[in-house]
Design a protein around this motif. Structure first.
Motif, PDB file in Angstrom:
ATOM      1  N   GLY A 153       0.796  -1.236   0.000  1.00 23.27           N
ATOM      2  CA  GLY A 153       0.000   0.000   0.000  1.00 23.27           C
ATOM      3  C   GLY A 153       0.820   1.274   0.000  1.00 23.27           C
ATOM      4  O   GLY A 153       0.328   2.313   0.427  1.00 23.27           O
ATOM      5  N   LEU A 154       2.077   1.218  -0.470  1.00 21.74           N
ATOM      6  CA  LEU A 154       2.847   2.460  -0.607  1.00 21.74           C
ATOM      7  C   LEU A 154       2.748   2.921  -2.058  1.00 21.74           C
ATOM      8  O   LEU A 154       2.697   2.103  -2.970  1.00 21.74           O
ATOM      9  CB  LEU A 154       4.305   2.238  -0.228  1.00 21.74           C
ATOM     10  N   ARG A 155       2.740   4.248  -2.239  1.00 19.89           N
ATOM     11  CA  ARG A 155       2.641   4.776  -3.601  1.00 19.89           C
ATOM     12  C   ARG A 155       3.937   5.500  -3.964  1.00 19.89           C
ATOM     13  O   ARG A 155       4.784   5.750  -3.111  1.00 19.89           O
ATOM     14  CB  ARG A 155       1.451   5.734  -3.676  1.00 19.89           C
ATOM     15  N   ASP A 156       4.045   5.841  -5.264  1.00 24.01           N
ATOM     16  CA  ASP A 156       5.267   6.498  -5.748  1.00 24.01           C
ATOM     17  C   ASP A 156       5.600   7.741  -4.930  1.00 24.01           C
ATOM     18  O   ASP A 156       6.756   8.038  -4.662  1.00 24.01           O
ATOM     19  CB  ASP A 156       5.103   6.895  -7.224  1.00 24.01           C
ATOM     20  N   TYR A 189     -16.817   7.088  11.800  1.00 23.92           N
ATOM     21  CA  TYR A 189     -15.440   6.968  12.280  1.00 23.92           C
ATOM     22  C   TYR A 189     -15.400   6.205  13.603  1.00 23.92           C
ATOM     23  O   TYR A 189     -14.552   5.328  13.797  1.00 23.92           O
ATOM     24  CB  TYR A 189     -14.799   8.349  12.455  1.00 23.92           C
ATOM     25  N   THR A 190     -16.315   6.532  14.519  1.00 17.39           N
ATOM     26  CA  THR A 190     -16.339   5.814  15.803  1.00 17.39           C
ATOM     27  C   THR A 190     -16.566   4.330  15.554  1.00 17.39           C
ATOM     28  O   THR A 190     -15.921   3.473  16.162  1.00 17.39           O
ATOM     29  CB  THR A 190     -17.463   6.363  16.711  1.00 17.39           C
ATOM     30  N   GLN A 191     -17.475   4.028  14.637  1.00 11.22           N
ATOM     31  CA  GLN A 191     -17.740   2.619  14.316  1.00 11.22           C
ATOM     32  C   GLN A 191     -16.480   1.937  13.808  1.00 11.22           C
ATOM     33  O   GLN A 191     -16.149   0.831  14.237  1.00 11.22           O
ATOM     34  CB  GLN A 191     -18.811   2.530  13.231  1.00 11.22           C
ATOM     35  N   ALA A 192     -15.768   2.618  12.907  1.00  4.85           N
ATOM     36  CA  ALA A 192     -14.560   2.031  12.322  1.00  4.85           C
ATOM     37  C   ALA A 192     -13.488   1.824  13.392  1.00  4.85           C
ATOM     38  O   ALA A 192     -12.796   0.807  13.401  1.00  4.85           O
ATOM     39  CB  ALA A 192     -14.028   2.929  11.216  1.00  4.85           C
ATOM     40  N   VAL A 194     -10.704  -4.956  12.023  1.00  2.09           N
ATOM     41  CA  VAL A 194     -11.074  -4.535  10.677  1.00  2.09           C
ATOM     42  C   VAL A 194     -10.352  -3.226  10.373  1.00  2.09           C
ATOM     43  O   VAL A 194     -10.555  -2.236  11.066  1.00  2.09           O
ATOM     44  CB  VAL A 194     -12.597  -4.307  10.565  1.00  2.09           C
ATOM     45  N   PRO A 195      -9.467  -3.216   9.375  1.00  2.00           N
ATOM     46  CA  PRO A 195      -8.702  -1.991   9.153  1.00  2.00           C
ATOM     47  C   PRO A 195      -9.549  -0.857   8.577  1.00  2.00           C
ATOM     48  O   PRO A 195     -10.472  -1.093   7.805  1.00  2.00           O
ATOM     49  CB  PRO A 195      -7.619  -2.419   8.171  1.00  2.00           C
ATOM     50  N   LEU A 196      -9.218   0.361   8.997  1.00  4.37           N
ATOM     51  CA  LEU A 196      -9.815   1.555   8.412  1.00  4.37           C
ATOM     52  C   LEU A 196      -8.761   2.104   7.469  1.00  4.37           C
ATOM     53  O   LEU A 196      -7.695   2.522   7.906  1.00  4.37           O
ATOM     54  CB  LEU A 196     -10.130   2.558   9.529  1.00  4.37           C
ATOM     55  N   GLU A 197      -9.025   2.055   6.191  1.00  2.00           N
ATOM     56  CA  GLU A 197      -7.999   2.463   5.224  1.00  2.00           C
ATOM     57  C   GLU A 197      -7.897   3.983   5.176  1.00  2.00           C
ATOM     58  O   GLU A 197      -8.792   4.698   5.584  1.00  2.00           O
ATOM     59  CB  GLU A 197      -8.300   1.891   3.837  1.00  2.00           C
ATOM     60  N   GLY A 198      -6.772   4.455   4.674  1.00  4.20           N
ATOM     61  CA  GLY A 198      -6.554   5.885   4.514  1.00  4.20           C
ATOM     62  C   GLY A 198      -5.983   6.522   5.765  1.00  4.20           C
ATOM     63  O   GLY A 198      -5.635   5.835   6.715  1.00  4.20           O
ATOM     64  N   GLN A 199      -5.888   7.837   5.728  1.00  8.11           N
ATOM     65  CA  GLN A 199      -5.294   8.592   6.833  1.00  8.11           C
ATOM     66  C   GLN A 199      -6.142   9.800   7.153  1.00  8.11           C
ATOM     67  O   GLN A 199      -6.879  10.280   6.303  1.00  8.11           O
ATOM     68  CB  GLN A 199      -3.924   9.116   6.416  1.00  8.11           C
ATOM     69  N   SER A 200      -5.986  10.319   8.378  1.00  4.02           N
ATOM     70  CA  SER A 200      -6.706  11.549   8.699  1.00  4.02           C
ATOM     71  C   SER A 200      -6.084  12.701   7.920  1.00  4.02           C
ATOM     72  O   SER A 200      -4.905  12.672   7.591  1.00  4.02           O
ATOM     73  CB  SER A 200      -6.689  11.833  10.194  1.00  4.02           C
ATOM     74  N   PRO A 201      -6.890  13.729   7.613  1.00  2.00           N
ATOM     75  CA  PRO A 201      -6.363  14.832   6.800  1.00  2.00           C
ATOM     76  C   PRO A 201      -5.334  15.650   7.575  1.00  2.00           C
ATOM     77  O   PRO A 201      -5.317  15.624   8.808  1.00  2.00           O
ATOM     78  CB  PRO A 201      -7.617  15.670   6.513  1.00  2.00           C
ATOM     79  N   SER A 202      -4.476  16.339   6.833  1.00  2.00           N
ATOM     80  CA  SER A 202      -3.509  17.230   7.465  1.00  2.00           C
ATOM     81  C   SER A 202      -4.259  18.369   8.147  1.00  2.00           C
ATOM     82  O   SER A 202      -5.207  18.925   7.585  1.00  2.00           O
ATOM     83  CB  SER A 202      -2.571  17.789   6.404  1.00  2.00           C
ATOM     84  N   ALA A 218     -14.866  12.517   5.277  1.00  3.66           N
ATOM     85  CA  ALA A 218     -15.568  12.103   4.054  1.00  3.66           C
ATOM     86  C   ALA A 218     -14.754  11.153   3.176  1.00  3.66           C
ATOM     87  O   ALA A 218     -15.268  10.137   2.700  1.00  3.66           O
ATOM     88  CB  ALA A 218     -15.986  13.332   3.261  1.00  3.66           C
ATOM     89  N   SER A 219     -13.436  11.451   2.993  1.00  2.00           N
ATOM     90  CA  SER A 219     -12.667  10.666   2.031  1.00  2.00           C
ATOM     91  C   SER A 219     -12.494   9.206   2.464  1.00  2.00           C
ATOM     92  O   SER A 219     -12.140   8.349   1.665  1.00  2.00           O
ATOM     93  CB  SER A 219     -11.300  11.311   1.814  1.00  2.00           C
ATOM     94  N   ARG A 220     -12.726   8.905   3.749  1.00  2.00           N
ATOM     95  CA  ARG A 220     -12.553   7.528   4.237  1.00  2.00           C
ATOM     96  C   ARG A 220     -13.885   6.879   4.585  1.00  2.00           C
ATOM     97  O   ARG A 220     -13.916   5.761   5.095  1.00  2.00           O
ATOM     98  CB  ARG A 220     -11.688   7.527   5.503  1.00  2.00           C
ATOM     99  N   CYS A 221     -14.982   7.586   4.330  1.00  2.00           N
ATOM    100  CA  CYS A 221     -16.265   7.156   4.880  1.00  2.00           C
ATOM    101  C   CYS A 221     -17.062   6.352   3.857  1.00  2.00           C
ATOM    102  O   CYS A 221     -17.174   6.748   2.691  1.00  2.00           O
ATOM    103  CB  CYS A 221     -17.058   8.389   5.296  1.00  2.00           C
ATOM    104  N   SER A 222     -17.614   5.240   4.284  1.00  3.13           N
ATOM    105  CA  SER A 222     -18.378   4.425   3.340  1.00  3.13           C
ATOM    106  C   SER A 222     -19.831   4.916   3.188  1.00  3.13           C
ATOM    107  O   SER A 222     -20.558   4.421   2.338  1.00  3.13           O
ATOM    108  CB  SER A 222     -18.348   2.960   3.762  1.00  3.13           C
ATOM    109  N   PHE A 223     -20.233   5.882   4.004  1.00  2.00           N
ATOM    110  CA  PHE A 223     -21.603   6.430   3.881  1.00  2.00           C
ATOM    111  C   PHE A 223     -21.591   7.818   3.243  1.00  2.00           C
ATOM    112  O   PHE A 223     -22.549   8.564   3.360  1.00  2.00           O
ATOM    113  CB  PHE A 223     -22.259   6.531   5.261  1.00  2.00           C
TER     114      PHE A 223
END
Lengths: 245, 314
Positions: A132-135, B247-250, B261-269, B280-285
């Motif tokens: 899961g690492l990108r360029d 997010y709390t559910q995840a 169960v992994p939560l993909e992605g990262q919190s925003p800067s 929003a960018s990590r949310c399935s709803f």
């Protein structure tokens, strides 16, 4: 029945002031995970380092696919090293701070196969994508990455050499719970895909149960092997709310 | 009567690369004797809230909003009056016990200093210190009082800083990551010590932690932070059993005992926050509205609230 990947028999380690552990024996089969559990100071990390031969055990055998590492000369060890690897607890010190991520992940292949960085990166590209690492990550330096990203990079470095055994020393204890789940799931997937065996060190009983087939509980220098169910039973009794402070 | 009321707290740190929005529109209140957990992952802004209440943020921090403690507004309180409150009425169990203890002072004296400062004789102060060591389970207290901090394990040092924080019978204790870096055994002991404080001191405890087990075990109410905001707040049992924010559910599903169960992605800067919902960018709803319209904290009838356009029914 095929030969176990790792067999320890009567492994002991003592420093000047006494035994860290003594008489540790267990086996790890292909595609299996054995946990090392215990309090801080119980000798989990020292045992892991002895298996890796980062420290010499005082006595006993470390049979890695039938070959005893315990008394092997450094030169012979060097030849076998690619097949057993270690993940460390602190991601921030796992990678060379002066190397970009691309240099770090390509390094093991460059050394083993005596190839250039471009060729190594080409070989490792599927694995980099797999973790899961990108360029965009590859140009960065370790201090510009999160703990989870560093552990992913460490995994791609380690798996580029096709290890048979990985000793993971609290690989997620410094990570947040959602990142921990990402890294542990990735380790499970890589195990399914490559057949690697793990010796997994942790002091978190829930992580132990999620990751391990069997758990060696270390205390007072001795180890006792538990199945997941037996382990949970004992954790439940020892850490029930009524126990004294 | 409400002991602490944080209203619309914003903390920003201007840097060369832009402004870090560490805490955004944070509001909550605490009753006397209540245990409130601020839970969240690294960089969610939870420690900043504790530091803002006890006024230990660096001078570069830009703070807006109000913090009422027992009727007094703290952010504008003169330094001298804040100094009188700090450590006496409001105490902090700091995040890094090793860095918070004087390595050249014996353990007993680390605590006794407080009583000496208050005017007690040295021997009486040391006796009082030993009682506190016993209260946090550091026994034999005579021996431990004579030792130095480096002779204690991480968990014992954590208990020593906790005993310092309860020496003055503060009304509000802020514990910042009290289990960070501790093994399971030490974590359990710390949890029991903190539960004991609550029973004995009847102080309010603001527990800042990323340790969900600890929060579940100790807290009456939980506020979940994400990208500097409270995204869900409510009674602990509800937040853990029927989380309403995705997010709390995840987060709860990612706990090893709940399936890892992994939560993909990262919190925003915190320097480049999205216009809409931070999650929003990590949310399935996620719906269109989530990308454009920043959700407010919607209070519901169960004495809780959730910051989401599409909350789960719970």
């Amino acid at each position: 029945m095929s030969q176990p990947v790792l067999r320890l028999t009567g492994l002991s380690k003592s420093y000047g002031h006494g035994d860290i552990f003594a008489g540790i024996s267990f086996t790890v089969d292909c595609r299996k995970t054995v946990g090392l559990f215990g309090q801080s100071g119980s000798g989990k990390t020292t045992l892991g380092r002895c298996i890796m031969r980062l420290e010499a055990p005082s006595s006993g055998q470390i049979l890695m696919q039938g070959t005893d590492l315990a008394r092997m000369r450094p030169k012979e060890l060097l030849r076998l090293r690619p097949s057993f690897q270690m993940i460390f607890q602190h991601p921030e010190v796992s990678l060379n701070p002066r190397m970009s991520l691309a240099e770090s992940v390509a390094e093991p292949l460059m050394v083993r196969d005596r190839i250039g960085i471009q060729e190594a990166l080409k070989k490792i590209a599927p694995l980099i994508a797999r973790v899961g690492l990108r360029d965009e990550h590859l140009a960065r330096y370790p201090h510009q990455l999160s703990g989870g990203e560093v552990q992913r990079a460490v995994l791609s470095r380690i798996f580029s050499l096709g290890p048979k055994l990985v000793v993971a020393d609290e690989p997620t204890s410094m990570l947040d719970v959602s990142v921990q789940a990402q890294v542990l799931r990735l380790m499970q997937d890589l195990q399914r895909e490559t057949g690697v065996s793990y010796v997994f060190i942790s002091h978190d009983p829930d992580v132990m149960c999620a990751m391990c087939d069997e758990i060696l509980w270390l205390e007072m220098g001795k180890g006792k092997m538990y199945s997941r169910e037996e382990f949970l039973d004992r954790v439940g009794t020892e850490y029930s709310a009524g126990a004294p402070v | 009567m409400t002991l602490l009321s944080v209203e619309g707290l914003n903390v920003r740190f201007p840097t060369g690369d832009g402004t870090v929005h560490a805490s955004r529109d944070v509001s909550f209140s605490m009753e006397p004797g209540e245990v409130l957990g601020l839970v969240g992952e690294t960089g969610s802004g939870k420690s900043v809230i504790g530091q803002a209440i006890i006024r230990l943020l660096p001078a570069s921090a830009k703070i807006s909003g109000d913090i009422f403690f027992d009727g007094q507004e703290l952010t504008r309180l003169p330094d001298q009056r804040m100094h009188a409150l700090r450590g006496r009425t409001i105490s902090l169990v700091p995040q890094n016990p090793s860095g918070s203890l004087d390595p050249l002072v014996r353990n007993g004296m680390q605590i006794a200093e407080i009583f000496i400062e208050r005017g007690e004789k040295k021997q009486a102060a040391l006796d009082a210190a030993k009682n506190l060591l016993v209260a946090v389970g550091l026994i034999p207290s005579d021996r431990i009082a004579r030792e130095y901090p480096h002779e204690l394990s991480g968990g014992m040092r954590q208990r020593l800083t906790t005993s310092i924080a309860i020496a003055e019978h503060s009304r509000l204790i802020i514990a910042d990551e009290p289990t960070k870096g501790l093994d399971y055994h030490a974590r359990e002991t710390t949890a029991r010590v903190l539960a004991g404080i609550r029973e004995r001191e009847q102080a309010s405890l603001l527990l800042i932690t990323h340790d969900l087990y600890l929060a579940e075990r100790l807290c009456d109410r939980i506020a979940v932070l994400y990208a500097g905001e409270i995204i869900e707040i409510g009674p602990a049992s509800q937040v853990f059993r029927n989380p309403r924010h995705p997010y709390t559910q995840a987060l709860i599903r990612a706990m090893p005992k709940n399936g890892l169960v992994p939560l993909e992605g990262q919190s925003p800067s915190l320097m480049a926050l999205p216009m809409g919902c931070s999650f929003a960018s990590r949310c399935s709803f996620m719906s269109d509205r989530c990308c454009t319209d920043h959700p407010g904290l919607i209070q519901d009838d169960r004495e809780g609230g959730v910051r989401c356009h599409n909350p789960c029914s719970g």
